[in-house]
Scaffold this active site. Structure first.
Site, short mmCIF file in Angstrom:
data_model
loop_
_atom_site.label_atom_id
_atom_site.label_comp_id
_atom_site.label_asym_id
_atom_site.label_seq_id
_atom_site.Cartn_x
_atom_site.Cartn_y
_atom_site.Cartn_z
N GLU A 476 0.93 -1.33 0.08
CA GLU A 476 -0.02 -0.05 0.12
C GLU A 476 0.81 1.28 0.15
O GLU A 476 0.20 2.52 0.22
CB GLU A 476 -0.89 0.01 1.12
CG GLU A 476 -2.02 -1.16 1.13
CD GLU A 476 -3.12 -1.06 2.20
OE1 GLU A 476 -3.99 -1.83 1.88
OE2 GLU A 476 -3.08 -0.43 3.12
N GLU A 572 -6.95 -7.61 -1.51
CA GLU A 572 -7.39 -7.32 -0.20
C GLU A 572 -8.66 -6.73 -0.06
O GLU A 572 -8.72 -5.78 -0.83
CB GLU A 572 -6.20 -6.28 0.33
CG GLU A 572 -5.17 -6.89 1.48
CD GLU A 572 -4.80 -5.64 2.52
OE1 GLU A 572 -3.54 -5.52 2.32
OE2 GLU A 572 -5.67 -4.88 2.84
#
Length: 888
Positions: A476, A572
């Site tokens: 991320e 995710e």
């Protein structure tokens, strides 16, 4: 970092076990099963027995200095441990003849994290990376007879703060709800050890992996990497032996050989004489090449697609003039894997979804939809994370729910050799993040130098595993820069430059040099190849036409398929729930804690606004009265229902979207837990399956009838087929029930056909578009010879508004399975009901596992199995079984 004064160590009495590797090579094991270790703090007020491999929290807990680290508020109450400095020390014997060897090497497999090393009172090295194997030449420091090794750890919090003062990199700290510590990004240490939104802060120190001393002449094989390619008739295996001499600039002469065991109890052997000069670091690589006929090899497949044959490969080095051989054995699987990022129009045609690039894994020539989850460390204390029983349970739980891939998340650790070996055996592919997560990272020379070693060592260690599918640079961090998560926008150019320096200039070349056969993704999520073309920080890293995405939405109706965005690969996504009351009671026995308003509950919920987000989703569909005297128990139970239904909806949306968007992966967040608290996990700390994990067995089924309630009120029905053969001449059966009866008021069937490895919309139905939608539900099943699909359901309106749902009369009976003695712990559970039951949930006081749970009961009788962990009589189990279900 500031060098601090070393402590004076007390005298220890110990026993050393010497393992003779061969006639001329010796190894002294310094684990605590062979020697005695002690650990003491800075002012010497604490001095206790230590465990190696181990860590300070386990040592202090074992000594009774602190309580169980996961009880109550102990994550905060024991924080003083991380602010102190700790010294580990031991004594061992060295025979005079060992010192005659050319190399005397101390090998520290894992040191957590910043430590100064002394041998016999003389400093000889330091460590600053828990992911690195440290190898020190200690020949000049050793003596015949008794020797003393000391490892003095600096407080990780002080070390992180000291580095941050020199090399500050955003963010400043974690959110206050985490009850954590700052600047984890400054240390090459498990990032989650400073806390996360699903776990506590235990900034550990210790020798978390094995410690040993090696004595040898010549060179040894430290690791082996394998590079496999094939054509129609042959496999081509390049074997690289990574050698260490322990001496700078040394000539290595000898005979390098490799033996591969293949099918039909055959073996293939090759070898050659080598004569090589090591580099300045005493290391060198030597290669062997083997050609293997395809007839003697069977393909390795991911779970659910075939078998997982593994073959023993033994590589040996006989040093010239020496009688000993250094050996390394690995198990390898033969398979091809490719991450395909091609023009999407080739897969979908010139439609909206056909723009951009595909993103899918092709294994052995087949495009496979990757079903799975995300793996976090199995324990918040890294020295406990390799526990084989826990690893086995979690990985087999993934296998048993049809998972083919796990993403080892970038805030944890590179897992143990055993973990990857087990994944090889079970057919679970690994998306391996490098260990950078949710932060910017410094790029000073010291940091980059240790990162280079870390990446090289861990790629070399893991590369031979058939289960490794892809490497990713970080978790991320691309989206964090673009999204200004940490207020980095004013210094965007600086952070972009440092991002590229770390993940592109430093890490990428190492991975591509050592493992050219696997894809390296700079970040996850990202637009993959498109992000690279756009300079590594895409304008929109979540572009649905490229790469992988992480998606979280706690505001919209999460049971609604229509809220989820398209994606090529969902790596995710998830929703929180509470662990069961049984699991929570392992952390607290205070009745006052079992309330959402208690200090304990607030302390354990690390996600900002987390409980409110759970409540919003519950109350969209389920009736929950805050004045109910049983409110907390229902909140816990309903949270698991809501989580399971939400992830079911999102997962089935992604599986359906293979048809019109070529979505090819669904890895939900997260598989496992590290403590007894609200989290996104499907398996509770301790191993108990939540309702989500039972649901996963159904929504990941290889064949699945999957209905979607559309915005227009129709029901689109998909048939998903993950098999290598098509489904033809099948029927989809739709049963329409009134809530008040187990007898359908209407049954209709529809023809169904689909290709292999596909998702196909079969029909759009409007059979229930009539008045009184709140009085009915729809059940979908498949009729096809030799093919099974779990039943699936549509609830036309939120369950809190349905009419006719009556209180059932339920009977649960248990009988021992009348089979061979090896199944003596398996029992048949029969459930009888006279009404429809929603989310029927069984609990047992006896440790064991139900074959299914969280059921929608639409038949009068249902059977499943219960398997106990230990032999127990039927009456004890029967008395300990209870059940819950949704009722309003």
């Amino acid at each position: 970092m500031t060098r601090v004064t070393y402590l004076v160590w007390s005298v220890l009495v110990l026993t050393v076990i010497i393992n003779g590797i061969s006639g001329q090579e010796y190894k002294i094991e310094l684990s605590s099963s062979h020697v005695t270790w002690r650990v003491e703090n800075k002012n010497k007020s604490i001095s206790v027995a230590a465990t190696v491999p181990g860590g300070i929290y386990t040592d202090l807990q074992n000594a009774g200095i602190i309580g169980n680290v996961l009880d109550g508020f102990n994550d905060v109450l024991a924080r003083w441990v991380a602010y102190d400095s700790w010294t580990y020390e031991t004594k061992f014997q060295v025979r005079p003849e060992y010192l005659e060897h050319a190399a005397s090497i101390l090998v520290l497999e894992g040191v957590d994290t910043v430590a100064f090393l002394e041998m016999n009172g003389r400093p000889f090295g330091l460590t600053n990376n828990m992911f690195v194997r440290y190898v020190f030449d200690i020949k000049q420091y050793l003596k015949a007879g008794e020797n003393e090794l000391g490892v003095r750890f600096m407080s990780p919090l002080e070390a992180a703060n000291a580095r941050s003062e020199k090399h500050f990199t955003a963010p400043q700290c974690v959110p206050q709800e985490y009850h954590g510590e700052c600047h984890a990004n400054q240390l090459r240490k498990m990032q989650a050890s400073f806390s996360w939104d699903w776990g506590p802060a235990f900034p550990s120190v210790g020798l978390w992996k094995n410690v040993s001393i090696e004595f040898y002449n010549g060179a040894i094989i430290r690791t082996v990497t394998t590079h496999i390619n094939r054509d129609k008739f042959h496999w081509y295996l390049k074997i690289v032996a990574h050698l260490e001499s322990g001496v700078k600039k040394q000539k290595v002469k000898g005979y390098l050989s490799a033996k591969l065991s293949v099918n039909a109890h055959q073996s293939l052997t090759i070898g050659k004489h080598i004569e090589l000069w090591t580099r300045d670091d005493g290391k060198i690589e030597a290669e062997l090449n083997m050609t293997i006929h395809a007839n003697v090899i069977s393909l390795w497949w991911p779970n659910g697609y075939g078998e997982q044959p593994l073959y023993d490969l033994e590589v040996g080095l006989m040093n010239e003039g020496e009688s000993h051989v250094s050996r390394k054995q690995v198990r390898i699987g033969f398979r091809t894997i490719e991450l395909v990022e091609d023009d999407a129009s080739t897969a979908l045609g010139n439609t909206t979804g056909g723009q951009g690039l595909t993103f899918y894994f092709k294994v052995n020539g087949y495009p496979l939809f990757m079903k799975g989850s995300n793996w976090i460390p199995s324990n918040i204390l890294p020295e406990l994370g390799a526990d084989k029983e826990i690893v086995d349970h979690l990985l087999m739980s993934a296998r048993d729910t049809h998972m083919a891939m796990l993403r080892v998340w970038g805030g944890g650790v590179y897992e143990s050799d055993y973990f990857y070996q087990k994944c090889d055996e079970l057919g679970i592919l690994i998306w391996q993040d490098f260990l950078f997560a949710c932060a910017m990272y410094p790029t000073d020379a010291e940091f980059l130098e240790t990162v280079q070693v870390e990446i090289e060592q861990n790629v070399n260690r893991l590369q031979h595993h058939a289960s490794i599918a892809v490497w990713a640079g970080n978790n991320e961090n691309e989206v964090a820069i673009r999204g200004n998560w940490y207020n980095t926008q004013p210094e965007f150019d600086r952070y972009k430059s440092e991002y590229i320096k770390l993940y592109v200039d430093v890490i990428k070349p190492i991975v591509e040099r050592l493992d050219p056969g696997r894809r390296y993704l700079v970040s996850s999520p990202s637009n993959g190849r498109k992000s690279e073309e756009d300079g590594y920080i895409a304008l929109n890293p979540y572009d649905a036409h490229y790469g992988d995405t992480h998606y979280y939405n706690y505001i919209a109706d999460n049971w609604d398929f229509n809220i989820y965005p398209q994606t090529r690969f969902a790596s995710e996504y998830g929703f929180q729930s509470f662990p069961s009351l049984k699991t929570m009671r392992s952390a607290t026995n205070k009745s006052a804690d079992f309330s959402l308003d208690s200090d304990y509950s607030k302390h354990r919920q690390h996600s900002p606004n987390g409980n409110n987000n759970i409540e919003v989703q519950i109350t969209r569909h389920l009736r929950l009265d805050k004045n109910d005297t049983d409110y907390f128990r229902k909140f816990v139970f309903f949270s698991q229902i809501s989580q399971a239904m939400s992830i079911k909806a999102e997962t089935e949306f992604y599986r359906q979207s293979q048809a019109d968007w070529f979505t090819m992966g669904a890895l939900y967040w997260q598989l496992n837990d590290v403590w007894q608290a609200p989290s996104w996990a499907g398996i509770e700390y301790g191993g108990k399956w939540k309702m989500l994990h039972y649901f996963a067995r159904r929504f990941f089924a290889p064949v699945l009838v999957s209905p979607r309630l559309t915005l227009t009120g129709d029901v689109d029905v998909y048939l998903i087929n993950d098999r290598f053969v098509p489904i033809i001449d099948a029927e989809i059966i739709v049963d329409v029930f009134n809530w008040s009866s187990l007898t359908p008021i209407l049954t209709q069937s529809y023809p169904a056909n689909t290709e292999a490895l596909s998702s196909t919309k079969q029909a759009s139905l409007d059979i229930w578009k009539k008045e009184n939608k709140e009085e009915i539900l729809l059940k979908f099943s498949l009729k096809c010879m030799g093919v099974e699909s779990p039943p699936n359901y549509i609830f036309p309106v939120p369950l809190k508004t349905v009419k006719g749902l009556s209180t059932p009369n339920i009977r649960v009976k248990l009988r021992r399975l009348d089979v061979s003695s090896e199944d003596e712990n398996r029992f048949v559970v029969t459930i009888k009901t006279d009404a429809i039951v929603l989310f029927f949930w069984l609990e047992s006081e006896v440790d064991g596992h139900f074959s299914d749970n969280g059921l929608i009961l639409t038949e009068g009788e249902t059977q499943l199995y219960f398997t106990t962990k230990v032999s127990t009589n039927k009456k004890t189990i029967q008395r300990g079984i209870s059940y819950s279900y949704y009722m309003h």
